[in-house]
Design a protein around this motif. Sequence first.
Motif, mmCIF file in Angstrom:
data_model
loop_
_atom_site.group_PDB
_atom_site.id
_atom_site.type_symbol
_atom_site.label_atom_id
_atom_site.label_comp_id
_atom_site.label_asym_id
_atom_site.label_seq_id
_atom_site.Cartn_x
_atom_site.Cartn_y
_atom_site.Cartn_z
ATOM 1 N N SER A 6 0.846 -1.190 0.000
ATOM 2 C CA SER A 6 0.000 0.000 0.000
ATOM 3 C C SER A 6 0.882 1.242 0.000
ATOM 4 O O SER A 6 2.105 1.146 0.161
ATOM 5 C CB SER A 6 -0.924 -0.006 1.213
ATOM 6 O OG SER A 6 -0.175 0.027 2.411
ATOM 7 N N GLY A 7 0.245 2.395 -0.152
ATOM 8 C CA GLY A 7 0.969 3.645 -0.034
ATOM 9 C C GLY A 7 1.237 4.374 -1.330
ATOM 10 O O GLY A 7 1.788 5.476 -1.331
ATOM 11 N N GLY A 8 0.873 3.778 -2.435
ATOM 12 C CA GLY A 8 1.082 4.443 -3.709
ATOM 13 C C GLY A 8 0.154 5.635 -3.877
ATOM 14 O O GLY A 8 -0.749 5.871 -3.073
ATOM 15 N N GLY A 9 0.391 6.386 -4.921
ATOM 16 C CA GLY A 9 -0.441 7.544 -5.189
ATOM 17 C C GLY A 9 0.151 8.417 -6.266
ATOM 18 O O GLY A 9 1.106 8.026 -6.950
ATOM 19 N N LEU A 19 5.939 3.615 0.719
ATOM 20 C CA LEU A 19 5.199 2.392 0.470
ATOM 21 C C LEU A 19 5.346 1.452 1.663
ATOM 22 O O LEU A 19 6.398 1.406 2.302
ATOM 23 C CB LEU A 19 5.708 1.705 -0.789
ATOM 24 C CG LEU A 19 5.724 2.543 -2.070
ATOM 25 C CD1 LEU A 19 6.184 1.678 -3.245
ATOM 26 C CD2 LEU A 19 4.387 3.164 -2.338
ATOM 27 N N SER A 20 4.291 0.709 1.925
ATOM 28 C CA SER A 20 4.297 -0.278 3.003
ATOM 29 C C SER A 20 3.987 -1.652 2.433
ATOM 30 O O SER A 20 3.212 -1.780 1.486
ATOM 31 C CB SER A 20 3.258 0.069 4.066
ATOM 32 O OG SER A 20 3.504 1.330 4.644
ATOM 33 N N VAL A 91 4.031 0.486 -11.313
ATOM 34 C CA VAL A 91 3.378 -0.287 -10.265
ATOM 35 C C VAL A 91 4.495 -0.924 -9.430
ATOM 36 O O VAL A 91 5.395 -1.567 -9.973
ATOM 37 C CB VAL A 91 2.462 -1.372 -10.856
ATOM 38 C CG1 VAL A 91 1.847 -2.207 -9.735
ATOM 39 C CG2 VAL A 91 1.371 -0.737 -11.711
ATOM 40 N N TYR A 92 4.422 -0.727 -8.145
ATOM 41 C CA TYR A 92 5.444 -1.230 -7.234
ATOM 42 C C TYR A 92 4.924 -2.476 -6.523
ATOM 43 O O TYR A 92 3.796 -2.485 -6.019
ATOM 44 C CB TYR A 92 5.831 -0.162 -6.223
ATOM 45 C CG TYR A 92 6.726 0.900 -6.814
ATOM 46 C CD1 TYR A 92 6.243 1.813 -7.740
ATOM 47 C CD2 TYR A 92 8.072 0.978 -6.455
ATOM 48 C CE1 TYR A 92 7.075 2.775 -8.300
ATOM 49 C CE2 TYR A 92 8.906 1.935 -7.001
ATOM 50 C CZ TYR A 92 8.395 2.832 -7.930
ATOM 51 O OH TYR A 92 9.231 3.780 -8.485
ATOM 52 N N GLY A 111 3.208 -9.534 -3.196
ATOM 53 C CA GLY A 111 2.024 -8.778 -2.877
ATOM 54 C C GLY A 111 1.398 -8.238 -4.149
ATOM 55 O O GLY A 111 1.991 -8.311 -5.232
ATOM 56 N N GLN A 112 0.218 -7.704 -4.016
ATOM 57 C CA GLN A 112 -0.394 -7.045 -5.172
ATOM 58 C C GLN A 112 0.321 -5.718 -5.368
ATOM 59 O O GLN A 112 0.973 -5.223 -4.478
ATOM 60 C CB GLN A 112 -1.902 -6.848 -4.938
ATOM 61 C CG GLN A 112 -2.319 -5.554 -4.280
ATOM 62 C CD GLN A 112 -1.865 -5.370 -2.850
ATOM 63 O OE1 GLN A 112 -1.276 -6.249 -2.245
ATOM 64 N NE2 GLN A 112 -2.110 -4.197 -2.314
ATOM 65 N N GLY A 113 0.281 -5.166 -6.502
ATOM 66 C CA GLY A 113 1.009 -3.936 -6.768
ATOM 67 C C GLY A 113 0.286 -2.711 -6.236
ATOM 68 O O GLY A 113 -0.914 -2.719 -5.961
ATOM 69 N N THR A 114 1.066 -1.647 -6.082
ATOM 70 C CA THR A 114 0.513 -0.352 -5.725
ATOM 71 C C THR A 114 1.058 0.675 -6.721
ATOM 72 O O THR A 114 2.261 0.713 -6.968
ATOM 73 C CB THR A 114 0.827 0.022 -4.261
ATOM 74 O OG1 THR A 114 0.170 1.244 -3.918
ATOM 75 C CG2 THR A 114 2.314 0.138 -3.979
ATOM 76 N N GLN A 115 0.173 1.462 -7.286
ATOM 77 C CA GLN A 115 0.556 2.379 -8.362
ATOM 78 C C GLN A 115 1.196 3.641 -7.801
ATOM 79 O O GLN A 115 0.647 4.289 -6.905
ATOM 80 C CB GLN A 115 -0.671 2.763 -9.198
ATOM 81 C CG GLN A 115 -0.404 3.785 -10.272
ATOM 82 C CD GLN A 115 0.408 3.220 -11.427
ATOM 83 O OE1 GLN A 115 0.120 2.139 -11.931
ATOM 84 N NE2 GLN A 115 1.413 3.976 -11.879
ATOM 85 N N VAL A 116 2.339 3.985 -8.374
ATOM 86 C CA VAL A 116 3.001 5.252 -8.068
ATOM 87 C C VAL A 116 3.079 6.050 -9.364
ATOM 88 O O VAL A 116 3.595 5.554 -10.371
ATOM 89 C CB VAL A 116 4.416 5.025 -7.504
ATOM 90 C CG1 VAL A 116 5.167 6.353 -7.391
ATOM 91 C CG2 VAL A 116 4.335 4.335 -6.148
#
Length: 120
Positions: A6-9, A19-20, A91-92, A111-116
């Motif tokens: 989590s933590g993307g944006g 990011l976490s 995507v991280y 993990g699933q990705g988080t978009q930055v």
Amino acid sequence: VQLQASGGGLVQAGGSLRLSCAASGRAVDSYVMGWFRQGPGLERRFVSTLSGINMTTYADSVKGRFTISRDNAKNTVYLQMNSLKPEDTAVYYCAAGNYIAADPRRYIFWGQGTQVTVSS
């Protein structure tokens, strides 16, 4: 182990994000934890790793800007990203494995990705 990133944006160039990667099922310090990123149309690429004995590695493109760390009490790994650039847009993903490696194929759990997204 299950990983939740989590933590993307969306952030402007020069900004920061953290990011976490929260883990469940096993302690994160029993694995080598890695962060990878995948831009549009690109392969997944190494960003950073952190071993159980706190050895860290970084891709040349992020050295001096990104910092990987771990909170054992929260069973969470972080990626602090400073001085972000548009080319950091991706995507991280966080991952866990048994070896320090830049090759994503060496990692077992993802993990699933988080978009930055970094705007110029």
